[in-house]
Enzyme design. Structure first.
Site, short mmCIF file in Angstrom:
data_model
loop_
_atom_site.label_atom_id
_atom_site.label_comp_id
_atom_site.label_asym_id
_atom_site.label_seq_id
_atom_site.Cartn_x
_atom_site.Cartn_y
_atom_site.Cartn_z
N GLU A 168 -11.35 1.12 -4.04
CA GLU A 168 -10.49 1.44 -2.75
C GLU A 168 -9.07 2.26 -3.13
O GLU A 168 -9.20 2.66 -4.29
CB GLU A 168 -10.43 0.21 -2.03
CG GLU A 168 -9.54 -0.96 -2.73
CD GLU A 168 -9.45 -2.16 -1.99
OE1 GLU A 168 -9.77 -2.10 -0.78
OE2 GLU A 168 -8.91 -3.09 -2.35
N ASP A 222 0.90 -1.20 -0.12
CA ASP A 222 0.07 -0.03 -0.02
C ASP A 222 0.87 1.25 0.07
O ASP A 222 0.73 2.24 0.93
CB ASP A 222 -0.92 0.11 1.06
CG ASP A 222 -1.79 -1.09 1.30
OD1 ASP A 222 -2.03 -1.83 0.28
OD2 ASP A 222 -2.07 -1.66 2.51
#
Length: 523
Positions: A187, A15
């Site tokens: 997302e 991430d």
């Protein structure tokens, strides 16, 4: 021509949120249930990276005792405005089933290395928050919206709400600015502004082998957002075994020279579809088309070797992979589970030259384990330590552990048996099923004992030796494919760690002393 070799952050570094401030580049990555929270890596050329700092170092910022596996810190976002660094992160308390308790916070610092503030609570409507600073001085919080209702799209869109930097609070209405594409699982939003357009970068397709990067743009902050006609901009080809897999969850940076690069997560299977190292970070070079769309060079699939930006080479100092515990502080690559380092369970001063671990809770505990570990970053490696430890009963154990989470690990431990005295054991947990892999406990003489683990892809072999003897293998080769995101019957997000631990299930905190830890990559 200088080359970026991917992954630039090998091992569990998912991430990535990439940021440039003047001549410095930073990448913040998720740390989930591992403490301290959020790793920030530093570079000046996008080729050489080093671990710089952890901003979340105290329980007032991050209290994870009791957090579930693959809970804790999800998808941090690092930004900078008016001389201040902003870090947004989620602390996930529950994630299985219909509901997700995802609390979003903000901390700030004037210096990237801190001190970082106590957190400002933002919201809990979803995860993957980020902060966008517009050129009119306003700031905006984005996060995906989680919809628990049956019959609805759980990934319900991207929320946008103004953040007042003066009052440190959210203000005004919440706008759902993008509900995603046919890829679904929308997302990880990040906003950028270029040539009058707002560009929304999201992750779609789920964080596995169908992961992708979607780009949409709008002339207005609130939308509507037009999806890139060639979407996705980046995704992996599962049919190419040698390629970086799971490519997605991206962020962008523009260099001083006007070149554009994308940081994204990826993974490398060791066998079949099992990624023991976890999700890693890679960088791709990008360009813009004449009609204003982002493209990955040689995309849409990720490359292992990427042309580096036209910047002076800047090698970074790296910490020694051998730790003799002679310094007053732990090396930066060490992490603990869910709780900060404290003299109540770990000490470098009580016996100088040794790491002392005071026996904690069991390997399945989500509260107070005495476990110190570092990321596995290589497919072929030897890990060695020397232990001084005198357990008094079978509830006391200490040794060398290869650990994914509370359900999956392999553990070479020194313990005590009523008939054999001090002895050696191998404990494995596979999908939560406990097993003892030595049919007979191996008796050990008193004194220091050396423990070693050799890993070759999915194969783990333990070894043992007294100080003055040669190594001998202990037990059979262990298949560690279960130490991966992909091996469970539910989604999980971390990676394999290697380290040291001590348990005292009777609560007496029997201490174990380790004189060194050596991590040796093999060819």
């Amino acid at each position: 021509m200088a080359i970026i070799t991917n992954p630039v952050l090998p091992g569990y570094h998912p991430d990535p949120s990439m940021l440039r401030v003047d001549d410095d580049y930073y990448i913040a990555v998720s740390t989930f249930e591992w403490f301290p929270g959020v790793q920030i890596h530093h570079s000046r050329d996008l080729v050489h990276w080093r671990l710089l700092t952890y901003p979340l170092t105290r329980t007032t910022q991050l209290d994870m005792v009791g957090n579930i596996d693959s809970g804790g810190v999800w998808a941090p976002c690092l930004s900078h405005a008016d001389g201040v660094f902003y870090l947004i992160y989620t602390d996930v308390k529950s994630r299985k089933g219909a509901f997700k308790d995802t609390h979003n916070y903000l901390v700030t610092a004037e210096n990237i290395e801190g001190p970082w503030s106590d957190p400002v609570y933002l919201n809990s409507s979803g995860f993957d928050p980020s902060l966008f600073h517009d050129d009119d001085g306003s700031s905006w919080l984005l996060n995906m919206i989680w919809d628990f209702r049956q019959g609805e799209n759980a990934f319900a869109g991207i929320a946008l709400q103004r953040y007042d930097r003066i009052s440190q609070s959210l203000t005004g209405p919440v706008h759902n600015i993008f509900k995603g594409t046919r890829l679904g699982v929308t997302e990880a939003p990040h906003l950028y502004k270029r040539n009058g357009y707002y560009y929304l970068i999201t992750a779609e397709g789920g964080t596995g082998y169908t992961h992708a990067v979607t780009v949409a743009r709008s002339a207005s902050l609130l939308g509507p957002y037009e999806v890139d006609p060639d979407n996705p901009v980046l995704t992996s080809d599962p049919g190419q075994a040698g390629q970086l897999q799971k490519a997605g969850h991206a962020s962008l940076v523009e260099t001083q020279n006007g070149e554009w690069y994308m940081a994204h997560l990826c993974a490398r299977p060791v066998v079949e579809d099992k990624c023991i190292l976890g999700r890693e970070t890679a960088i791709q070079k990008c360009h813009w088309t004449q009609d204003g769309w982002l493209r990955v060079m040689d995309g849409p699939h990720p490359s292992i070797n990427v042309e580096a930006p036209k910047l002076p080479p800047h090698p970074m100092p790296m910490e020694n992979d051998r730790d003799e515990f002679s310094s007053p502080e732990l090396k930066g690559y060490w992490n603990s589970l869910r709780r900060p380092f404290g003299e109540d369970w770990i000490s470098l001063s009580e016996r100088p030259g040794f790491l002392r671990l005071k026996g904690g809770e069991s390997m399945q505990s989500m509260h107070r384990q005495s476990l110190l570990a570092r990321r596995l970053t290589d497919f072929h490696v030897e890990i060695e330590t020397q232990l001084e430890y005198s357990p008094e009963n079978f509830q006391q154990m200490a040794g060398l552990i290869i650990y994914y989470d509370t359900t999956d690990y392999a553990y070479l431990c020194v313990t005590h048996h009523e008939a054999r005295g001090r002895c050696l054991g191998i404990i494995e947990s596979r999908h939560g099923q406990y097993d003892e892999l030595l049919t007979e406990r191996v008796a050990l003489p008193e004194g220091p004992i050396r423990l070693m683990a050799t890993i070759h892809n999915e194969r783990l072999q333990f070894h043992v030796a007294s100080v003055d003897e040669a190594w001998r293998t202990i037990g059979d080769v262990i298949d560690i494919r279960h130490l991966s995101d992909d091996a469970a019957d539910y989604i999980r997000f971390t990676g394999t760690f290697v380290g040291l631990c001590a348990q005292d299930l009777g609560g007496r905190r029997r201490a174990a002393d380790f004189s060194y830890f050596d991590y040796r990559p093999l060819p």
